[in-house]
Design a protein around this motif. Sequence first.
Motif: not given
Length: 150
Positions: A12-39
Amino acid sequence: MIARFIERGLTGLIILAIGAIPLLLRQSGVWGGYPAWLAWGVPALILVIVLWVLVLVPRQVRAIGYAERNEDLLIRHGIMFHRVMVVPYGRMQYVDVTMGPLERLLGLSSIHLHTASPGTNAIIFGLPAAEAGRLREQLSARGEAKLAGL
């Protein structure tokens, strides 16, 4: 039960870490166009599913069982989809006792019963090592006795 908690928790932790990659990229500003609700939604959904799986572990462990009868071995498991398997002693070709690293650390073993049928997936998980050794010897002896009578 502890082994299953560790296995399901780490998965579960591995899957959660993979699923959180878009959130980390959005929060760091690399992927700013990614929807917040989805992130935020994907990791939250994964977390809920992982917690649900962990809540079910004690019930799954209680659903695992086996019974030695005169002519065969009964193996049952499953919560939602119950499965009861009957393996006649005379049909057993060989019995494996396996220990993975986590099982070895916790002093547990798994028994795999091999028959002529490739569809037979007779496995008993989470046995104490001493009980697994005893059961292997007993099943092998009963299997040989039944084969000798043929």
